[in-house]
Structure formats: C-alpha cells, structure tokens
Design an enzyme around this catalytic site. Sequence first.
Site, PDB file in Angstrom:
ATOM      1  N   THR A   1      -4.379   6.164   1.533  1.00 56.96           N
ATOM      2  CA  THR A   1      -4.719   7.539   1.895  1.00 56.96           C
ATOM      3  C   THR A   1      -5.516   8.223   0.789  1.00 56.96           C
ATOM      4  OG1 THR A   1      -2.537   7.562   2.992  1.00 56.96           O
ATOM      5  CG2 THR A   1      -3.827   9.546   3.150  1.00 56.96           C
TER       6      THR A   1
ATOM      7  N   ARG B   1       0.581  10.252   0.951  1.00 60.34           N
ATOM      8  CA  ARG B   1       0.978  11.219   1.980  1.00 60.34           C
ATOM      9  C   ARG B   1       2.167  12.074   1.539  1.00 60.34           C
ATOM     10  NH1 ARG B   1       0.775   7.108   7.199  1.00 60.34           N
ATOM     11  NH2 ARG B   1      -1.392   6.432   6.900  1.00 60.34           N
TER      12      ARG B   1
ATOM     13  N   GLU C   1       0.856  -1.189   0.000  1.00 62.28           N
ATOM     14  CA  GLU C   1       0.000   0.000   0.000  1.00 62.28           C
ATOM     15  C   GLU C   1       0.891   1.237   0.000  1.00 62.28           C
ATOM     16  OE1 GLU C   1      -2.830   2.578   2.997  1.00 62.28           O
ATOM     17  OE2 GLU C   1      -2.690   0.405   3.351  1.00 62.28           O
TER      18      GLU C   1
ATOM     19  N   LYS D   1     -11.359  -1.723   6.345  1.00 60.74           N
ATOM     20  CA  LYS D   1     -10.167  -1.456   7.147  1.00 60.74           C
ATOM     21  C   LYS D   1     -10.616  -0.862   8.482  1.00 60.74           C
ATOM     22  CE  LYS D   1      -6.825   2.287   7.002  1.00 60.74           C
ATOM     23  NZ  LYS D   1      -5.980   3.133   6.142  1.00 60.74           N
TER      24      LYS D   1
END
Length: 207
Positions: free
Chosen positions: A68, A44, A40, A128
């Site tokens: 994100t 960011r 993943e 998640k």
Amino acid sequence: MTLLDIMRASPVIPVIAIDNIDHAVPLARALVAGGIRVLEVTLRTVHGLPAIRAMAEQVPDAIVGVGTLTQSDEFAAARDAGAVFGVSPGLTSSLISAAKASGLPLLPGVMSPSEVMAAREAGFRQLKLFPAVPAGGIGMLNAIAGPLPDVTFCPTGGISQETASQFLACKNVACVGGSWLTPKDAMQAGDWARITELARAASRLRT
C-alpha cells in the site's frame, strides 16, 4: 535477491494488515513455519512500519516487504524499517521517482493493457494485476501474455485459496497475493497454529 527472485520464493504473498503490534512477530514466524517466507505488510494501519521493523529484525527467514505504498515519502521510511521490496496499488510519476531514489524494488499495480505498457516503458517488468478479479482475472492475464510476454505478474484482489492454483497455472504469473492466510479471527485469538496450517496449504499450491 531480485524482485523476480522474491516473487518466486513463495507461491502466495500474504497481504497483511497489523492491528496489534504484538501480533507482528508471532504472525511472521507462523507464516514462515508453514513455508511462506515472503510477507507484504501494508501501510493500511499505524502499525505497518513498526511491524516491518520487528519482523525484519526478529524473523530472519522472512522476506519482508511493504504494501500500500501510495506516497513518495513512504519508500525511504519503509526501506529504513527493513523492507526489501515494495508494492503499490497503482503507479504514478512520483512513485517511480521515489522507487528509483530509495533503491527499493517496486511491484506496482496495474489494471489495463495500457497501464501494463506504461509501467513497462518506465522499466518495470514485474507487476501486480490489481484488483485482479475485477480487472479480468485469468482471462486478462492470458490475453496480456501474447503481446507482452516479458512481463510477469502477481495478481492480487479477489483471489482465494480455492482459485489461487488457477492463477498460478498462468505462464506469466510468478505468485499471487491474498489475505486469506491471515484471517482476523485467528490473529485476534493468537491462533498461530491455524495460520501455519493455512500457510502450509498455500506453499503447496505451486504448480
């Protein structure tokens, strides 16, 4: 691969923030060499999308996803860069629409039973739990398993190498997310052998 297939392909999904684009490919190769294929790469940093593209193109054994996701226009861009799944910290109506429009399988973040039920109503069965430890951790996962047995989780947030196996033992957990596989000092030093060893240890966590 379905999203559930992807989640079951690695017991740990490393949450990766790339500060140096030159680290992307050797990092991916180091993780795959240790048995961790699902990656993943978060948005960011400004290197997120270029890192996804580089990993997808140059590390064919890696299953590269984007993390994100918080804005609807990020879905198509991540898919075009080579991401095959997406992860978001939460779920909104615009993210639901963007996920459907892009065709990118989404693992959305939830924190409470109500959020789990809302995501489930929207068609999501893989979620998640985030942030996992503040949300109640193992106790929350076990409690949710009773009334919502058809939901599978990737708990992320506050999980360590020492606690990961306890989360993986929950019957509704397919994998966990964590950042301990990519320590900043190892990445800055280019210590890919250390990262491979961390990945190898993580790949043995499946119970």
